[in-house]
Design a protein around this motif. Sequence first.
Motif, PDB file in Angstrom:
ATOM      1  N   GLY A  19      -1.000  -8.244   5.433  1.00  0.00           N
ATOM      2  CA  GLY A  19      -1.636  -7.764   4.823  1.00  0.00           C
ATOM      3  C   GLY A  19      -2.639  -6.186   5.730  1.00  0.00           C
ATOM      4  O   GLY A  19      -2.812  -5.877   5.646  1.00  0.00           O
ATOM      5  N   VAL A  20      -2.947  -7.568   6.972  1.00  0.00           N
ATOM      6  CA  VAL A  20      -4.105  -7.091   7.289  1.00  0.00           C
ATOM      7  C   VAL A  20      -3.518  -5.906   8.538  1.00  0.00           C
ATOM      8  O   VAL A  20      -4.307  -4.753   8.617  1.00  0.00           O
ATOM      9  CB  VAL A  20      -4.290  -8.252   8.495  1.00  0.00           C
ATOM     10  N   LEU A  21      -2.322  -5.932   8.874  1.00  0.00           N
ATOM     11  CA  LEU A  21      -1.653  -4.999   9.638  1.00  0.00           C
ATOM     12  C   LEU A  21      -1.169  -3.928   8.724  1.00  0.00           C
ATOM     13  O   LEU A  21      -1.734  -2.543   9.852  1.00  0.00           O
ATOM     14  CB  LEU A  21      -0.556  -6.063  10.411  1.00  0.00           C
ATOM     15  N   PHE A  22      -1.046  -4.265   8.485  1.00  0.00           N
ATOM     16  CA  PHE A  22      -0.761  -2.481   6.868  1.00  0.00           C
ATOM     17  C   PHE A  22      -2.167  -1.759   6.978  1.00  0.00           C
ATOM     18  O   PHE A  22      -2.251  -1.095   7.316  1.00  0.00           O
ATOM     19  CB  PHE A  22      -0.654  -2.553   4.929  1.00  0.00           C
ATOM     20  N   ALA A  23      -3.302  -2.768   6.699  1.00  0.00           N
ATOM     21  CA  ALA A  23      -4.639  -1.633   6.463  1.00  0.00           C
ATOM     22  C   ALA A  23      -5.112  -1.555   7.834  1.00  0.00           C
ATOM     23  O   ALA A  23      -6.018  -0.559   8.152  1.00  0.00           O
ATOM     24  CB  ALA A  23      -5.570  -2.988   5.950  1.00  0.00           C
ATOM     25  N   LEU A  24      -4.324  -2.209   8.763  1.00  0.00           N
ATOM     26  CA  LEU A  24      -4.773  -1.694  10.852  1.00  0.00           C
ATOM     27  C   LEU A  24      -4.382  -0.705  10.568  1.00  0.00           C
ATOM     28  O   LEU A  24      -4.690   0.501  11.352  1.00  0.00           O
ATOM     29  CB  LEU A  24      -4.680  -2.464  11.603  1.00  0.00           C
ATOM     30  N   HIS A  25      -2.810  -0.623  10.394  1.00  0.00           N
ATOM     31  CA  HIS A  25      -1.950   1.000  10.386  1.00  0.00           C
ATOM     32  C   HIS A  25      -3.143   2.288   9.860  1.00  0.00           C
ATOM     33  O   HIS A  25      -3.145   3.449  10.351  1.00  0.00           O
ATOM     34  CB  HIS A  25      -0.552   0.721  10.614  1.00  0.00           C
ATOM     35  N   VAL A  26      -3.152   1.803   8.596  1.00  0.00           N
ATOM     36  CA  VAL A  26      -3.953   3.212   7.861  1.00  0.00           C
ATOM     37  C   VAL A  26      -5.249   3.474   7.949  1.00  0.00           C
ATOM     38  O   VAL A  26      -5.280   4.261   8.714  1.00  0.00           O
ATOM     39  CB  VAL A  26      -4.041   2.382   6.207  1.00  0.00           C
TER      40      VAL A  26
ATOM     41  N   LEU B 272      -9.818  -9.388  13.396  1.00  0.00           N
ATOM     42  CA  LEU B 272      -9.177 -10.166  12.288  1.00  0.00           C
ATOM     43  C   LEU B 272      -7.556 -10.222  12.346  1.00  0.00           C
ATOM     44  O   LEU B 272      -6.983 -11.063  12.251  1.00  0.00           O
ATOM     45  CB  LEU B 272     -10.066  -9.243  10.867  1.00  0.00           C
ATOM     46  N   TYR B 273      -6.791  -8.905  12.850  1.00  0.00           N
ATOM     47  CA  TYR B 273      -5.338  -9.378  13.091  1.00  0.00           C
ATOM     48  C   TYR B 273      -5.501 -10.621  13.831  1.00  0.00           C
ATOM     49  O   TYR B 273      -3.961 -10.643  13.839  1.00  0.00           O
ATOM     50  CB  TYR B 273      -4.840  -7.932  13.300  1.00  0.00           C
ATOM     51  N   MET B 274      -5.564  -9.569  14.802  1.00  0.00           N
ATOM     52  CA  MET B 274      -5.634 -10.749  16.381  1.00  0.00           C
ATOM     53  C   MET B 274      -5.953 -12.115  15.705  1.00  0.00           C
ATOM     54  O   MET B 274      -5.024 -13.007  16.687  1.00  0.00           O
ATOM     55  CB  MET B 274      -6.466  -9.988  17.337  1.00  0.00           C
TER      56      MET B 274
ATOM     57  N   TYR C  92       7.341   4.051   7.339  1.00  0.00           N
ATOM     58  CA  TYR C  92       6.486   4.853   7.481  1.00  0.00           C
ATOM     59  C   TYR C  92       5.879   6.465   6.956  1.00  0.00           C
ATOM     60  O   TYR C  92       5.097   7.255   7.150  1.00  0.00           O
ATOM     61  CB  TYR C  92       7.414   5.703   9.129  1.00  0.00           C
ATOM     62  N   MET C  93       6.599   5.797   5.786  1.00  0.00           N
ATOM     63  CA  MET C  93       6.099   8.043   4.728  1.00  0.00           C
ATOM     64  C   MET C  93       5.412   7.509   4.141  1.00  0.00           C
ATOM     65  O   MET C  93       4.645   8.010   4.064  1.00  0.00           O
ATOM     66  CB  MET C  93       7.675   6.716   3.378  1.00  0.00           C
ATOM     67  N   ILE C  94       4.313   6.336   4.119  1.00  0.00           N
ATOM     68  CA  ILE C  94       3.496   6.527   3.642  1.00  0.00           C
ATOM     69  C   ILE C  94       2.187   6.954   4.132  1.00  0.00           C
ATOM     70  O   ILE C  94       0.974   7.791   3.419  1.00  0.00           O
ATOM     71  CB  ILE C  94       2.333   4.670   3.405  1.00  0.00           C
ATOM     72  N   PHE C  95       2.340   7.049   5.670  1.00  0.00           N
ATOM     73  CA  PHE C  95       1.558   7.593   6.647  1.00  0.00           C
ATOM     74  C   PHE C  95       2.000   9.416   6.526  1.00  0.00           C
ATOM     75  O   PHE C  95       0.693   9.967   6.538  1.00  0.00           O
ATOM     76  CB  PHE C  95       1.504   6.852   7.984  1.00  0.00           C
ATOM     77  N   PHE C  96       2.358   9.342   6.501  1.00  0.00           N
ATOM     78  CA  PHE C  96       3.211  10.923   5.564  1.00  0.00           C
ATOM     79  C   PHE C  96       2.689  11.518   4.745  1.00  0.00           C
ATOM     80  O   PHE C  96       1.759  12.354   4.755  1.00  0.00           O
ATOM     81  CB  PHE C  96       4.514  11.515   6.070  1.00  0.00           C
ATOM     82  N   PHE C  97       2.375  10.666   3.565  1.00  0.00           N
ATOM     83  CA  PHE C  97       2.076  10.891   2.306  1.00  0.00           C
ATOM     84  C   PHE C  97       0.757  11.272   2.909  1.00  0.00           C
ATOM     85  O   PHE C  97      -0.317  11.826   1.879  1.00  0.00           O
ATOM     86  CB  PHE C  97       2.233   9.354   1.375  1.00  0.00           C
ATOM     87  N   ILE C  98      -0.263   9.975   3.148  1.00  0.00           N
ATOM     88  CA  ILE C  98      -1.582  10.428   3.686  1.00  0.00           C
ATOM     89  C   ILE C  98      -1.836  11.763   4.722  1.00  0.00           C
ATOM     90  O   ILE C  98      -2.743  11.988   4.103  1.00  0.00           O
ATOM     91  CB  ILE C  98      -2.443   9.570   4.727  1.00  0.00           C
TER      92      ILE C  98
END
Length: 360
Positions: free
Chosen positions: A261-268, A243-245, A203-209
């Motif tokens: 990779g798709v899930l990471f993009a989806l979260h961001v 795409l993830y589904m 979750y650090m990456i979302f805090f960073f964003i």
Amino acid sequence: MGKMHNLDIGSYKKNMLESTLKNCTFCKTVLMLLVIFGHSVAFWSGDWFTAIQPVFQSNILNCIYEWVNSFHIYAFVLISGYIFAYKMQGGGYSEYRSFLKNKAKRLLIPYVAVAFLWVLPISRYFFRWSAIELVKKYVLCCNPSQLWFLWMLFDVFALSWPLWNILQKFRYGAITVLIFYGIGIVGSELLINIFCIWTAFQYMIFFFIGIQLRRCHVAGKKILIEQIPWWITMFIDLGIFALYMAAAHMNGIIGRTIRTGVLFALHVIGALMAFVILQKVGARINWEDKNPFMVMARNVMTIYLLHQQIIYIIIYWGNGKINPYINVGFNFVLALLGSLSISLLLRTFKMTRWLIGEGS
């Protein structure tokens, strides 16, 4: 004339910064309500509240749950990073020890109180966990029901303070949080997630964003996703979700890599989408003048801490007896009203306010 123009620009920029910061309260409240809604729907995914199996199945409810779950907490952490950056830049946090003490009071004391007085007894009734499982879940905090969020957020705050100088810089900060993200994925696969540390790494990456968004706004800039129509943003997010589904059933190393990779993009994208759209909504409505909403805003964290076990009870009673869509409505309304009522009661006493992190 030039000076007056500069003053107008400076005043406009200041007002926009203040408005965005104020509307973070609106965003966080709506996102927590979406968490409750997501949990109201989650039973029909088949892997939530597994003490019983759903009598009725609903692919539509499962898709709704998966989509809402793809952005709500990630957006909340993003907003926490945005507020953290504001306070660090403005001198709101001056000393690491007092900072950690404050976060422990706000997050860890409620964890202990709610875990052992509310979550554990009710969950134990439904799931019949062994003593070892209870220690692993709630003492080591490996998977403590909805309370994982408290330890994750505390860990993120604890890590972000000493890394503040790095996280301010986009290039070095991005490299740092991506390394954390990778370690978090590997750690969660190979090691025990004690105190939700591997979850916090991810979750650090979302805090960073959130930190970087604040830096852009202070500089008077907007990122691309803030400049395009909201419906395009949502369309992009739904496209990635589709795409993830579609990739959900891919097997093997390549399949897992693609899904990750798709899930990471989806979260961001989802977190940014939620922040941008909710900011626009908050700027257009007088949410501060709506007393019921403000009551929820002041109690939203306690509502989150208490809601899940109320949903367990409603599902246990209604499974197979009423239509799942009606059950979802019961879940959301009764969990919200029930947890809000308990929260208001807890606020009336000094000791209970302290236990839920609201004491002075």
